[in-house]
Design an enzyme around this catalytic site. Sequence first.
Site, PDB file in Angstrom:
ATOM      1  N   LYS A  55       0.819  -1.211   0.000  1.00 38.28           N
ATOM      2  CA  LYS A  55       0.000   0.000   0.000  1.00 38.28           C
ATOM      3  C   LYS A  55       0.852   1.261   0.000  1.00 38.28           C
ATOM      4  O   LYS A  55       2.023   1.249   0.361  1.00 38.28           O
ATOM      5  CB  LYS A  55      -0.996  -0.039   1.151  1.00 38.28           C
ATOM      6  CG  LYS A  55      -2.027  -1.136   0.907  1.00 38.28           C
ATOM      7  CD  LYS A  55      -3.254  -1.052   1.761  1.00 38.28           C
ATOM      8  CE  LYS A  55      -4.277  -2.094   1.272  1.00 38.28           C
ATOM      9  NZ  LYS A  55      -5.457  -2.179   2.139  1.00 38.28           N
TER      10      LYS A  55
ATOM     11  N   ARG B 114      -3.036 -10.421   4.638  1.00 34.97           N
ATOM     12  CA  ARG B 114      -3.360 -10.518   3.217  1.00 34.97           C
ATOM     13  C   ARG B 114      -2.202  -9.909   2.440  1.00 34.97           C
ATOM     14  O   ARG B 114      -1.924  -8.717   2.569  1.00 34.97           O
ATOM     15  CB  ARG B 114      -4.666  -9.768   2.936  1.00 34.97           C
ATOM     16  CG  ARG B 114      -5.122  -9.763   1.489  1.00 34.97           C
ATOM     17  CD  ARG B 114      -6.386  -8.926   1.357  1.00 34.97           C
ATOM     18  NE  ARG B 114      -6.906  -8.946  -0.007  1.00 34.97           N
ATOM     19  CZ  ARG B 114      -6.505  -8.146  -0.988  1.00 34.97           C
ATOM     20  NH1 ARG B 114      -5.542  -7.256  -0.751  1.00 34.97           N
ATOM     21  NH2 ARG B 114      -7.048  -8.230  -2.184  1.00 34.97           N
TER      22      ARG B 114
END
Length: 285
Positions: free
Chosen positions: A204, A261
Amino acid sequence: MGVVNVTPDSFSDGGRWFEPAAAVEHGLALLGQGADLLDVGGESTRPGAERPTEREELDRVIPVVAALAAQGARISIDTMRSRVAAESLDAGATLINDVSGGLADPQMATMAARSGLPFVAMHWRAHSAHMHREARYADVVTEVVAELLERVEALVEAGVAREAIILDPGFGFSKDAGHNWELLAGLDQVTALPHPVLVGTSRKRFLGRLGAAVGSTVGPAPSGEPTPSGALSPPTPPAERDAATAATSLLAAQAGAWAVRVHDVPGTRDALAVWAHVHAAGGRA
């Protein structure tokens, strides 16, 4: 949890696994690398992304879910649409991962309740095209915890079994870099809730500017002078954020997360193996 993006516009791989055969091959490779389950998604949730139609999303994910389930994979379907979730369960998925926590589709909670399967409810405030407007917090950790608990009660009222609910604090969703770092620092307040916690920091944007994150210099400029932390250099590309992802995965494990994840399974498994060995050695001391 290994990520299988069946989208043409994923921020992390740019559509590399968009074709069903490529997505299935990638999923099997992730299993071979040690993924415990695969998260298959047909809608990009990168900041600013536009939504595909329901038909497009179904066409993307159902063949992939069916093929991977036929190979014995444990499948999580990453969707905000109840019909996509229902058809994916029919195709072999065994877990629903809804980044909206059931807010995007009023039928999702009822469908999840009927299925009796685990349901991941992520902290969410708006769709990707508008979520940046909602990145406003007085205390991000306290507010995320409170909003997650509100979703739990709404889901239980709709018939979802309390013990079936898994929570996700939603790193990167309606949160700026500072919010993400504060949330990671306070992750133990999320894992203290009476639900398993899924953590998704992988590749991210906030991991792409690590030098600026700590308020120090970020290394020498071409002239040899240090670059002030306030002057943002270009972020590293998503695929170059795997080492940082592994570090955040280790922090998530220390905080008591149920699962992480990730796009890069081997690096994360190695980081978690180091933590597990140190934890075990400390227990024997």
